[in-house]
Design a protein around this motif. Sequence first.
Motif, short mmCIF file in Angstrom:
data_model
loop_
_atom_site.label_atom_id
_atom_site.label_comp_id
_atom_site.label_asym_id
_atom_site.label_seq_id
_atom_site.Cartn_x
_atom_site.Cartn_y
_atom_site.Cartn_z
N PRO A 187 0.81 -1.23 0.00
CA PRO A 187 0.00 0.00 0.00
C PRO A 187 0.84 1.27 0.00
O PRO A 187 0.47 2.27 -0.64
N ILE A 188 1.98 1.23 0.70
CA ILE A 188 2.86 2.40 0.71
C ILE A 188 3.45 2.64 -0.67
O ILE A 188 3.53 3.78 -1.15
N ARG A 190 2.21 1.74 -3.59
CA ARG A 190 1.17 2.22 -4.51
C ARG A 190 0.90 3.71 -4.29
O ARG A 190 0.76 4.47 -5.25
N LYS A 191 0.80 4.09 -3.02
CA LYS A 191 0.52 5.49 -2.70
C LYS A 191 1.64 6.39 -3.21
O LYS A 191 1.40 7.48 -3.76
N LEU A 192 2.89 5.93 -3.05
CA LEU A 192 4.03 6.72 -3.50
C LEU A 192 4.02 6.89 -5.02
O LEU A 192 4.29 7.97 -5.54
N GLN A 194 1.39 6.75 -6.99
CA GLN A 194 0.23 7.54 -7.40
C GLN A 194 0.39 9.02 -7.10
O GLN A 194 -0.29 9.85 -7.70
N ASN A 195 1.28 9.35 -6.16
CA ASN A 195 1.52 10.76 -5.84
C ASN A 195 2.43 11.37 -6.91
O ASN A 195 3.64 11.19 -6.90
N ARG A 203 9.46 7.48 -8.01
CA ARG A 203 8.27 6.69 -8.38
C ARG A 203 8.68 5.46 -9.20
O ARG A 203 8.12 4.37 -9.03
#
Length: 453
Positions: A187-188, A190-192, A194-195, A203
């Motif tokens: 999850p971390i 993916r969040k990174l 997507q930012n 990324r």
Amino acid sequence: MHNKQEMDGRIVMNGKQMLLGVFALMLALGFTPPAPVVGQSVQADAQSQYEVARRLLNSAQYTQAVDLFRAYRDADTQARYAAESLYWEAYALSRMESTRYWKQALAALDTQIKLYPGASTADDTKALLAKVHGELANRGDSKSAEWVYRNAEWTAQQEIEQDDGPDETKLMALNALMQMDSDKAIPILRKLIQNRDNHPELRSHAMFILAQQDEDGASDFMLDVARNDPNPEVRQQAVFWLSQNDSPETISVLQSILSNDADAELHEHAVHALSQMSDPSAGAILREYAESESADPEIRARAVFGLSQHASTENSEFLRSLFARSTEPQTREVIMFALSQMRDQGNAQWLMDIALDTSEGTEMRAQALFMAYQAGSVTIADLVGIYDRSEDGELKGQVLFILSQQEDSAAFDKLLDIAKNESNPELRKNAIFWLGQTGDPRAEQLLLDILDG
């Protein structure tokens, strides 16, 4: 130094050729004061050409970049960036697949070394010079092979430099995520990714880690990034990791990129991804792209090479047909090389036929001969016969070089004959040079006779 992915595949050679291959594989590949007031507008235009050429180079538009670097040197009477432009022109040429471009790169580097020995890119120029000579030697260029032999001690001391990333702390933190429980790490990651405010390299590195995880939905996530992310570098990384998954959805996305996207580097990554896939539909897309005259020539060449990774009668017949229909030398050369990598398809004899076809140009015939030799279809008797029958100095030079790589008494005898009796002084000199590398007593005696005479 330059974080670019190189085309896989190098010619495997025996004896001295293996040494050349090792040398080639060992090698990787400022602000100035304002212009004077006099002629300021002309100089400003020239500087603009240089800056545009650099941007074209960074976007992998190599042909256009080369043309503009040359135009810049013609326009800038003060030659403020002349030395640098020669290096970057050579670098762009070395990113193309054709031997003639690599030879042009060598000429640009030699010019820079001669005219601008104190250039800011002098160290990079030396490294690129070694890389170009090594690649040309692998392609059968006897002069570059001689350069590699003479500079072996210097070559062995070179190292590949790599630039640090934009944020070392964050990259180290990402590496630490690899040691975490995947339920927490994914999850971390993916969040990174997507930012979109995060640095592209950060990324991309996160995608590298995510691609190593055996996680449901990872491919779908990568597909979404490849389709929709606004950053070309991030999309390229997504496409690269998609090459590990040859699902119909992935192949469909890659085909869409080649059909609809204008980003040349993204095309390059899509072609590479398709080249790694065994699905027949991936091969069909590569064949379609390889014969598309509207596609970038360098990337078409990569598609041709990708087909060589999947030897089949269908691909061999397609490439031979494409060779017959093509008029662009770069495309034809890459097709020959691709076919030389596809064994047991009758391609070695086909290459020999090209080498003996007098309707083909001398350079094309010489390259075909070298590739046929690499494929194992040329005997010493064939080489001697071609040398004796040919009146073309360049083709005879190629035969001489191949003979020099053989540990065979008949090849040695022919080199002795050339050194003693050849009327062409350049060919005779080359034969003497290669005989001098053998250490054979007969060669030593010939050299003594020449010195005494």
